[in-house]
Write an enzyme that holds these catalytic residues in place. Structure first.
Site, PDB file in Angstrom:
ATOM      1  CG  ASP A  14       1.657 -20.939  30.519  1.00 48.37           C
ATOM      2  OD1 ASP A  14       2.472 -20.704  29.612  1.00 48.37           O
ATOM      3  OD2 ASP A  14       1.991 -21.427  31.613  1.00 48.37           O
ATOM      4  CG  ASP A  16       6.415 -25.420  29.680  1.00 46.94           C
ATOM      5  OD1 ASP A  16       6.662 -26.628  29.658  1.00 46.94           O
ATOM      6  OD2 ASP A  16       6.615 -24.660  28.707  1.00 46.94           O
TER       7      ASP A  16
END
Length: 222
Positions: A14, A16
């Protein structure tokens, strides 16, 4: 790859809140904009339980609090300018580069799977000199559903041309973990400071930070 869980060929991250602490700069930009109007942001309800852009909801809440004098274009310009100054000094999360180096030594392929748009993620990774590490990339503006929908992970798997059993995901939110698990991946969670740390029971391993374990030792736990 001695000592690793068998069959691991790739790692999917991922972005953010996991690779970079953009969740913190995002919150800070909104907190500062509310303070500009003499108001306090309710941080307890700020983060959504899904991926994707929530800016419209945040602007609607601020407009309702400010009232008829709210100038949306001016507010947006001011907030983005402040956020961009924060990003000038933002680097990868501590320990992440060590993991990248270890992955290269182990012959593991890297990918990124984010609910954010391509330009957002690639601009940040380019700025810190790490975009080229990721041979496969999948983004929220390429799929119909955002995490916890597994669509972005399924896209990353297609671009890697690997089955889910050979890939490990890394996430910072419970809905990100849910997306990874729904796609059939094993998942390592590093909860960001704005999530409930008790909500990660679905993750295969939970760490406080990437600095907690060397990558080979971490993968051996899966």
């Amino acid at each position: 790859m001695a000592g690793m869980a068998p069959g691991i060929e790739a790692l999917v991250f991922d972005f953010d809140g996991l690779l970079m602490h953009t969740e913190t700069t995002h919150l800070d930009s909104w907190r500062t904009e509310w303070a500009y109007h003499g108001l306090a942001l309710d941080e307890s309800t700020f983060f959504a339980d899904h991926g994707g852009d929530t800016s419209e909801q945040h602007y609607a809440a601020l407009a309702a609090a400010v009232g008829s004098g709210f100038d949306r274009p001016a507010s947006h310009a001011r907030r983005i300018a402040y956020r961009d100054t924060l990003h000038e000094g933002l680097d990868l999360a501590p320990g992440v580069r060590d993991w990248f180096a270890a992955a290269a030594g182990l012959g593991l392929r890297l990918a990124v799977a984010s609910s954010s748009p391509r330009a957002w993620v690639e601009d940040h990774l380019t700025r810190v000199g790490e975009l080229g590490r990721f041979e496969a990339r999948a983004f929220g503006d390429e799929v119909a559903g955002h995490k916890p929908d597994p669509a972005v992970y399924l896209l990353a798997l297609r671009r890697l041309d690997l089955p889910p059993g050979r890939v490990v995901a890394f996430e910072d939110t419970a809905h990100g973990v849910a997306a990874a698990k729904a796609a059939g991946l094993r998942c390592v969670a590093i909860p960001n400071p704005y999530t409930d740390p008790t909500a990660f029971s679905a993750a295969d391993v939970v760490l406080r930070a990437a600095t907690d374990l060397p990558l080979p030792e971490l993968l051996a736990r899966l």
